[in-house]
Write an enzyme that holds these catalytic residues in place. Sequence first.
Site, mmCIF file in Angstrom:
data_model
loop_
_atom_site.group_PDB
_atom_site.id
_atom_site.type_symbol
_atom_site.label_atom_id
_atom_site.label_comp_id
_atom_site.label_asym_id
_atom_site.label_seq_id
_atom_site.Cartn_x
_atom_site.Cartn_y
_atom_site.Cartn_z
ATOM 1 N N ASP A 10 -46.724 -82.549 27.744
ATOM 2 C CA ASP A 10 -47.795 -83.169 28.519
ATOM 3 C C ASP A 10 -48.961 -83.401 27.570
ATOM 4 O OD1 ASP A 10 -49.159 -84.039 30.925
ATOM 5 O OD2 ASP A 10 -50.319 -82.190 30.806
ATOM 6 N N SER A 11 -49.956 -84.125 28.053
ATOM 7 C CA SER A 11 -51.140 -84.368 27.232
ATOM 8 C C SER A 11 -51.953 -83.088 27.033
ATOM 9 C CB SER A 11 -52.029 -85.431 27.878
ATOM 10 O OG SER A 11 -52.501 -84.991 29.142
ATOM 11 N N CYS A 73 -45.904 -85.637 32.417
ATOM 12 C CA CYS A 73 -47.141 -86.399 32.289
ATOM 13 C C CYS A 73 -47.022 -87.630 33.172
ATOM 14 C CB CYS A 73 -47.363 -86.788 30.829
ATOM 15 S SG CYS A 73 -48.793 -87.875 30.575
ATOM 16 N N GLU A 151 -59.292 -79.760 31.598
ATOM 17 C CA GLU A 151 -59.059 -79.353 30.210
ATOM 18 C C GLU A 151 -60.209 -78.503 29.667
ATOM 19 O OE1 GLU A 151 -56.530 -79.817 27.963
ATOM 20 O OE2 GLU A 151 -55.234 -80.724 29.464
ATOM 21 N N CYS A 185 -50.659 -86.730 38.724
ATOM 22 C CA CYS A 185 -50.938 -86.183 37.391
ATOM 23 C C CYS A 185 -50.652 -84.690 37.491
ATOM 24 C CB CYS A 185 -52.399 -86.432 37.014
ATOM 25 S SG CYS A 185 -52.908 -85.599 35.476
ATOM 26 N N HIS A 187 -51.823 -82.304 36.004
ATOM 27 C CA HIS A 187 -53.017 -81.451 35.933
ATOM 28 C C HIS A 187 -53.533 -81.100 37.335
ATOM 29 C CE1 HIS A 187 -53.260 -82.809 31.738
ATOM 30 N NE2 HIS A 187 -54.232 -81.932 31.530
#
Length: 273
Positions: A10-11, A73, A151, A185, A187
């Site tokens: 993932d990012s 992702c 993040e 997403c 996240h």
Amino acid sequence: MWEKPIGIFDSGLGGLTALKEISRIMPNEDIVYLGDTGRAPYGDKDDSTLKLYAKQDLSFLESQNVKIILAACGTLSSLADFSELQINVRLVGVVESACDSAVKVTKNGKIGIIGTSSTINSGTYKKKICSLMPNAVVYQKACPMFVPLIESGNIDCFNSKLMKYAKDYLSVFKELNTDTIILGCTHYPLIETVIRKVVGSNVNLINSGEKAAELVFKLLKSENKLSSKKSSGKIKFFISGEKEKFLKVANSFLENDLKKDIETVNICKWGSL
């Protein structure tokens, strides 16, 4: 042979939602996790950059001798044409399983999708839903500030900045009487408490990472590639950015101390188009 690990990338932190579910349903599997934290977020990057990032992420995981790769992702799953990247390992994205789940649980056919700007602009989730349920009413909303806030470790409902953005992005779903929302997403499940506070407790929230993890299990089982080990699997983490930022959220979410299990990798050295 099938004691090879499962690869996840993932990012950044988002793929941990998929990792947690994989560890729960396949506790004996070894996992290699790559978080490209040094280049996150992916949601504001152009297509050619994302294709390069995908190639590099996949090349690195291939070097780890994995048996399957989960692209955890939403942005890359929506945009990148993985067939062009010439990899030799089975690859699973997060779009199809999330859409399948959404059309199964919706009662009124009103489905929302939230994701990065790139994911929403691609229309991939919406197209898939409409192919499965032609009469569905689909509303999409980009939430560009969610990933940077997550993040940075701002993931609770006491964070005024996060709550403000959540209300700005998500209040429309109540007005539209949306009964199901895809967290497009990986996240976003990290801030599920915040999202629920805005959209209400009766809305189905589809965790795209969780649904993709279930698909990985089904594929490995159908192909007789599940681990036969009796002991707990080992998890190895690789990131491309600062360890402390990653650890702040990862340790809390996974309820573990990951310091010894994390290595930094220069992902730019892996693969080119």
